[in-house]
Design a protein around this motif. Structure first.
Motif, PDB file in Angstrom:
ATOM      1  N   THR A  27      20.637  22.734  -5.366  1.00  0.00           N
ATOM      2  CA  THR A  27      20.973  21.681  -4.401  1.00  0.00           C
ATOM      3  C   THR A  27      19.766  20.739  -4.314  1.00  0.00           C
ATOM      4  O   THR A  27      19.395  20.151  -5.315  1.00  0.00           O
ATOM      5  N   ASP A  28      19.124  20.590  -3.167  1.00  0.00           N
ATOM      6  CA  ASP A  28      17.975  19.681  -3.090  1.00  0.00           C
ATOM      7  C   ASP A  28      16.791  20.223  -3.881  1.00  0.00           C
ATOM      8  O   ASP A  28      16.557  21.440  -3.937  1.00  0.00           O
ATOM      9  N   ALA A  29      16.010  19.313  -4.440  1.00  0.00           N
ATOM     10  CA  ALA A  29      14.803  19.698  -5.161  1.00  0.00           C
ATOM     11  C   ALA A  29      13.773  20.283  -4.187  1.00  0.00           C
ATOM     12  O   ALA A  29      13.667  19.859  -3.031  1.00  0.00           O
ATOM     13  N   CYS A  30      13.024  21.274  -4.659  1.00  0.00           N
ATOM     14  CA  CYS A  30      12.042  21.984  -3.838  1.00  0.00           C
ATOM     15  C   CYS A  30      10.660  21.911  -4.481  1.00  0.00           C
ATOM     16  O   CYS A  30      10.525  21.679  -5.682  1.00  0.00           O
ATOM     17  N   HIS A  75      11.082  15.583  -3.297  1.00  0.00           N
ATOM     18  CA  HIS A  75      10.456  16.847  -2.899  1.00  0.00           C
ATOM     19  C   HIS A  75       8.931  16.790  -2.953  1.00  0.00           C
ATOM     20  O   HIS A  75       8.246  17.480  -2.195  1.00  0.00           O
ATOM     21  N   CYS A 131      16.284  25.303  -0.638  1.00  0.00           N
ATOM     22  CA  CYS A 131      17.280  24.471   0.039  1.00  0.00           C
ATOM     23  C   CYS A 131      18.527  25.299   0.279  1.00  0.00           C
ATOM     24  O   CYS A 131      19.120  25.251   1.356  1.00  0.00           O
ATOM     25  N   ARG A 141      14.877  20.759  -9.282  1.00  0.00           N
ATOM     26  CA  ARG A 141      16.269  21.145  -9.091  1.00  0.00           C
ATOM     27  C   ARG A 141      16.984  21.123 -10.439  1.00  0.00           C
ATOM     28  O   ARG A 141      16.471  20.582 -11.416  1.00  0.00           O
ATOM     29  N   SER A 199      16.215  25.347  -7.705  1.00  0.00           N
ATOM     30  CA  SER A 199      17.287  25.001  -6.775  1.00  0.00           C
ATOM     31  C   SER A 199      18.472  24.363  -7.494  1.00  0.00           C
ATOM     32  O   SER A 199      18.310  23.629  -8.474  1.00  0.00           O
TER      33      SER A 199
END
Length: 386
Positions: A360-363, A308, A93, A342, A358
């Motif tokens: 920021t946003d979960a991946c 995610h 992200c 995240r 991450s």
């Protein structure tokens, strides 16, 4: 170095400006007290290195230049339909750890070798992060993750990182948030995705009309596809506007228009918009404005309902559309990192962060990414047979 250069510029201006005033018929005036009129909310001003200086210190290697040149050519051919492969923009992200980013780039280099006949894989190398309210703004602005905001370091670090990634043979994608930052990575970015928060920004639309990279526009956070279509029309047209040159000096820029501009579906407040019906609706909206039927889908954000793990469901639906013969689908975006999930960033203790997750946003993680790439590659092969 930059401070010394700026001092020389200041001295030249001091010497030359009286002559300019005389030619304009302006009489010399006494200095006026401007206290309380300007910079009333500015608490600091720091010299920042110019794009030209950074490019001179961190030049592109032959390998990096070749990667970007080939990546832009491939992406342009995919957008125009000359190349029947699918573009996949995968990666974190946001980049916060250059070492982890390089490790991820090595993974994508292997995936490019495996799936190159069916997929053109690019790495998300996002060092600027749009924020709805207040939060960490990205590696380019706070590279030490501690609130020190060493922007010059972040800009140099961003260019160094993109040079390293492209030297591995992996083209990079970015999200241009600021009018100045694209100049610092000139020649390195293959794909620019204009985010949902900036799609209605007239100045952003004009800027990308002159970008050498391929450009996509996401639909708005509310889910409006029309604003993305309007942005595509604007970016494809030529413009004259006020910008800056490589020395950071104000300049009038004249552009040809960017004929690679296209729509990216990312979902909205009313839910996802990646289904076959949504793609068909987008195609109709594009055709109605005389635009090519080109669609890229972001599997994250609104399309994954900010979960995610649901990216896999989105990608599998898209793979089904591809296998069924949908040719307007030209690309897929996946938020992916070394490790799934995240973590929160504690700016007091950035050293406590877990490697490869991450902030920021979960991946999704590498295993899931590998599976999704294989599914998309198989779907492209099936589309060729329809």
């Amino acid at each position: 170095m930059q401070a010394r250069v700026n001092a020389r510029i200041g001295a030249e201006l001091t010497e030359l400006l009286p002559q300019v005033q005389q030619r304009l018929g302006l009489a010399p005036t006494a200095d006026v007290d401007l206290s309380g009129l300007s910079d009333t909310r500015i608490t600091g001003l720091s010299v920042v290195v110019t794009p030209a200086a950074v490019a001179a210190v961190v030049p592109l290697s032959a390998e990096s230049a070749a990667t970007t040149r080939a990546g832009r050519r491939a992406m342009t051919d995919i957008v125009t339909g000359a190349d029947d492969r699918l573009a996949v923009i995968a990666g974190p992200c946001s980049v916060h750890d250059p070492a982890a980013a390089l490790e991820y780039a090595a993974f994508l280099a292997r995936m490019r070798g495996r799936h190159g006949a069916d997929l053109e894989i690019l790495m998300r190398t996002y060092t600027e992060k749009p924020r709805t309210e207040v939060d960490w703004k990205g590696f380019a602005y706070d590279p030490f993750l501690d609130g020190s905001s060493r922007i010059s370091v972040g800009l140099v670090g961003t260019r160094m990182l993109m040079c390293r990634i492209t030297a591995l043979g992996v083209p990079v994608a970015a999200e241009p948030l600021n009018a100045l930052t694209p100049q610092y990575v000139d020649g390195l970015v293959t794909y620019n995705g204009v985010g949902a928060r900036n799609v209605t920004d007239q100045t952003a639309r004009e800027r990308v009309s002159g970008f050498s990279a391929v450009v996509g526009f996401k639909n708005s956070p509310e889910g409006s596809i029309d604003v993305a279509v309007q942005a595509v029309l604007t970016a494809r047209a030529p413009h004259d506007f006020l910008g800056v040159d490589h020395h950071g000096v104000s300049a009038q820029l004249t552009t040809t228009g960017n004929d690679t501009a296209h729509v990216i579906l990312r979902g909205g407040k009313d839910g996802p918009n990646y289904s076959a019906a949504h793609v068909a609706e987008t195609k109709r909206a594009l055709a109605a404005r005389g635009l090519p039927e080109v669609v890229v889908v972001d599997a994250s954000h609104g399309n994954s309902l900010k979960d995610h793990r649901r990216q896999a469901l989105v990608v599998r639906d898209l793979a089904g559309q591809l296998a069924g013969g949908e040719r307007a689908l030209r690309g897929v975006m996946i938020e992916s990192n070394l490790v799934e999930g995240r973590q929160d960033l504690d700016r007091r203790h950035p050293e406590a962060l877990v490697h490869g997750i991450s902030v920021t946003d979960a991946c999704v993680g590498l295993d899931t990414t590998e599976e999704l790439l294989a599914e998309l590659a198989a779907a492209v092969r099936a589309r060729r047979e329809t």
